[in-house]
Design a protein around this motif. Structure first.
Motif, short mmCIF file in Angstrom:
data_model
loop_
_atom_site.label_atom_id
_atom_site.label_comp_id
_atom_site.label_asym_id
_atom_site.label_seq_id
_atom_site.Cartn_x
_atom_site.Cartn_y
_atom_site.Cartn_z
N THR A 203 0.83 -1.21 0.00
CA THR A 203 0.00 0.00 0.00
C THR A 203 0.86 1.26 0.00
O THR A 203 0.54 2.23 -0.69
N ARG A 204 1.95 1.26 0.76
CA ARG A 204 2.82 2.44 0.78
C ARG A 204 3.39 2.70 -0.61
O ARG A 204 3.45 3.85 -1.06
N ALA B 295 0.35 3.79 -3.17
CA ALA B 295 -0.12 5.16 -2.94
C ALA B 295 0.87 6.19 -3.46
O ALA B 295 0.48 7.24 -3.99
N THR B 296 2.15 5.91 -3.34
CA THR B 296 3.18 6.81 -3.85
C THR B 296 3.28 6.76 -5.37
O THR B 296 3.40 7.79 -6.04
N VAL C 257 1.02 6.10 -7.53
CA VAL C 257 -0.11 6.78 -8.16
C VAL C 257 0.24 8.23 -8.50
O VAL C 257 -0.04 8.72 -9.60
N LYS C 258 0.85 8.91 -7.54
CA LYS C 258 1.23 10.30 -7.76
C LYS C 258 2.44 10.42 -8.69
O LYS C 258 2.52 11.34 -9.51
N TYR D 243 -3.45 0.07 -8.34
CA TYR D 243 -4.57 -0.23 -7.46
C TYR D 243 -4.22 -1.30 -6.43
O TYR D 243 -3.48 -2.25 -6.74
N GLN E 133 -6.94 7.16 -13.55
CA GLN E 133 -6.75 6.60 -12.21
C GLN E 133 -7.95 6.92 -11.33
O GLN E 133 -8.37 8.07 -11.21
N ASN F 203 -9.64 5.80 -7.28
CA ASN F 203 -9.10 5.61 -5.94
C ASN F 203 -8.23 4.35 -5.90
O ASN F 203 -8.69 3.27 -6.23
N TRP F 204 -6.96 4.52 -5.53
CA TRP F 204 -6.05 3.37 -5.52
C TRP F 204 -6.47 2.31 -4.51
O TRP F 204 -6.24 1.12 -4.70
N ASP F 205 -7.11 2.73 -3.43
CA ASP F 205 -7.59 1.82 -2.38
C ASP F 205 -9.00 1.39 -2.78
O ASP F 205 -10.00 1.96 -2.34
#
Length: 237
Positions: free
Chosen positions: A164-165, A168-169, A171-172, A182, A219, A221-223
């Motif tokens: 997840t870490r 989330a990074t 994605v940006k 995802y 993209q 929501n990645w979560d």
């Protein structure tokens, strides 16, 4: 095998979620590579899929597997990281009874998502995939979103927290190139951990949801959390 330029690589390709996702991608016109420790046990027809042996706890093995897939099928534009492992401490209620060796081996499975994405990046950027989806999906669970996890599930939680870490990074980092990432998690209708009976019948739902994520133009929501009916959680009113 198809002559399509669309190529998917599923790491942790077993007989449940991995098999269903692979069948759906193949039906959608993808050439599909299946990566697992024991390819002979996956059971998919070798004429329909390209099997490659890979130990996702080993960086070099992931890198070599990607090179093999690219050489055989072409640049990869979809990656499904379906790998996970669970090492229960010898004394289940005492997390520190877990050996350091098992701890590091388990963490390496989570770190493998980074290596897989790093190897996929050149494929995502390949000219042949300029107009194709470029998507990385990790099969998730709810453990990373709670600081506490029962010690029996500690190693699995570490893997998913690392994923997840990273996601989330990423994605940006790659938003401008529309490379999508995802962390996709099956949840109960209340948003919690689904029971084993729900998970046992979730393979086709995973395949459906993963295809929807791959088909996103941009993209989201990645979560990404979803229920057994394929609906996004929380449900919109």
């Amino acid at each position: 095998m198809s002559s399509s330029k669309l190529v998917a690589f599923i790491l942790g390709a077993g007989t449940h979620v991995g098999a269903a996702v692979a069948a759906n991608l193949r039906a959608k016109g993808y050439k599909v590579a299946l990566g697992s420790r024991n390819p002979a046990q996956v059971g998919a027809d070798s004429e329909d899929y390209f099997h490659v042996k890979v130990d996702v706890s080993k960086r070099e093995a992931i890198e070599a597997a990607f090179d093999t897939v690219v050489n055989k099928l072409g640049p990869v534009n979809v990656v499904v990281y379906n790998a996970a492992s669970l090492d229960i401490p010898p004394t289940p209620t005492e997390v520190l009874s877990l050996s350091a060796e098992k701890y590091y081996e388990s963490a390496a499975v989570g770190l493998g998502a980074f290596t897989a994405a790093q190897k996929a990046l050149s494929g995502f950027r390949a000219v042949v995939h300029r107009d194709h989806p470029k998507v990385f999906i990790a099969t998730g669970n709810g453990l990373p979103f709670n600081q506490f996890a029962p010690s029996q599930y500690f190693t699995l939680g570490i893997q998913k927290a690392l994923e997840t870490r990273f996601i989330a990074t990423a994605v940006k980092s790659y938003e401008a190139e529309n490379i999508q990432f995802y962390f996709a998690t099956l949840v109960s209708t209340e948003g919690g951990v689904p029971g084993p009976d729900i998970f046992a019948k979730s393979a086709l739902t995973h395949a459906q949801v993963y295809w929807e994520l791959i088909s996103n133009e941009k993209q989201a929501n990645w979560d990404h959390r979803f229920t057994i009916d394929g609906a996004t959680y929380p449900h919109s009113n």
